[in-house]
Write a protein that holds these residues in place. Structure first.
Motif, PDB file in Angstrom:
ATOM      1  N   ARG A  12       0.801  -1.200   0.069  1.00  0.00           N
ATOM      2  CA  ARG A  12      -0.065  -0.093  -0.086  1.00  0.00           C
ATOM      3  C   ARG A  12       0.840   1.098  -0.022  1.00  0.00           C
ATOM      4  N   PRO A  13       0.635   2.117  -0.680  1.00  0.00           N
ATOM      5  CA  PRO A  13       1.573   3.610  -0.568  1.00  0.00           C
ATOM      6  C   PRO A  13       1.471   4.165   0.523  1.00  0.00           C
ATOM      7  N   GLU A  14       2.243   4.774   0.992  1.00  0.00           N
ATOM      8  CA  GLU A  14       2.433   5.418   2.209  1.00  0.00           C
ATOM      9  C   GLU A  14       1.791   6.851   2.192  1.00  0.00           C
ATOM     10  N   SER A  17      -4.126   7.742  -1.331  1.00  0.00           N
ATOM     11  CA  SER A  17      -4.246   7.327  -2.538  1.00  0.00           C
ATOM     12  C   SER A  17      -5.722   6.972  -2.790  1.00  0.00           C
ATOM     13  N   TRP A 122      -3.504   0.648  -6.638  1.00  0.00           N
ATOM     14  CA  TRP A 122      -3.430   1.853  -5.855  1.00  0.00           C
ATOM     15  C   TRP A 122      -3.005   2.918  -6.805  1.00  0.00           C
ATOM     16  N   PHE A 124      -1.649   7.003  -7.275  1.00  0.00           N
ATOM     17  CA  PHE A 124      -1.226   7.946  -6.198  1.00  0.00           C
ATOM     18  C   PHE A 124      -0.137   8.669  -6.947  1.00  0.00           C
ATOM     19  N   ARG A 126       3.731  10.879  -6.780  1.00  0.00           N
ATOM     20  CA  ARG A 126       4.770  11.158  -5.974  1.00  0.00           C
ATOM     21  C   ARG A 126       5.626  12.108  -7.116  1.00  0.00           C
ATOM     22  N   LEU A 133       0.407   1.325  -8.126  1.00  0.00           N
ATOM     23  CA  LEU A 133       0.933   0.381  -7.417  1.00  0.00           C
ATOM     24  C   LEU A 133       0.182  -0.869  -7.227  1.00  0.00           C
ATOM     25  N   GLU A 140       5.488  -0.729  -9.417  1.00  0.00           N
ATOM     26  CA  GLU A 140       5.007   0.804  -9.698  1.00  0.00           C
ATOM     27  C   GLU A 140       4.971   0.846 -11.240  1.00  0.00           C
TER      28      GLU A 140
END
Length: 160
Positions: A12-14, A17, A122, A124, A126, A133, A140
């Motif tokens: 899971r992205p930090e 998302s 996911w 998101f 960055r 993800l 990714e």
């Protein structure tokens, strides 16, 4: 809101998302092989059938599922119907089983368990780049590259 079964995410992205749910049909199959002059063989086979591209992968077990309450727009519709998915799972199981057993006959196949479940991707951002993800393997992917919005990385006569 829809209630759907989801393959339990490992990655899971930090950062904050959103997500999209990708359809799979998961099968636990039992293959029964009859053999002349030898003991019969029984194998358990776990098939993960991609309901978008009609591919099948073999698993080691039936993956843990969770129930999520999600908006309808986050769920991708399957392009493959239930019967096609089952035939693909059977084909995959027979190919795998026949590589392990010598038998005159095709196996008898029992469907032990069958579930429609979704894999979480996911979405998101960055450093200004939108990424996807994979929740099960942690890979990714750039959303711009996947959708063709990125610049061309291949040049020359052999590029499409």
């Amino acid at each position: 809101m829809n209630r759907v079964k989801v393959m339990r995410p490992i990655f899971r992205p930090e950062i904050e998302s959103s997500f999209v749910l990708y359809p799979y049909r998961i099968y636990h199959l039992r293959l029964y092989y009859k053999r002349l002059g030898m003991r019969d063989k029984v194998f358990d086979y776990f098939a993960y059938v991609d309901l978008y591209r009609l591919g099948a992968e073999r698993g080691d077990r039936f993956i843990e599922l969770q129930e999520w309450e999600v908006e309808e727009k986050a769920v991708m519709d399957p392009l493959v119907d239930e019967e096609e998915a089952r035939m693909k799972a059977f084909e995959s199981a027979i190919t795998w089983g026949n590589s392990r057993v010598i038998s005159w006959w095709l196996p008898r196949i029992e469907v032990v368990r069958e579930e429609l479940a979704y894999k979480v991707f996911w979405i998101f951002e960055r450093r200004g780049e939108r990424l996807i993800l994979d929740s099960l393997d942690g890979r990714e992917y750039s959303l711009d590259v996947l959708t063709g919005k990125g610049r061309r990385t291949c040049e020359g006569p052999f590029c499409r």
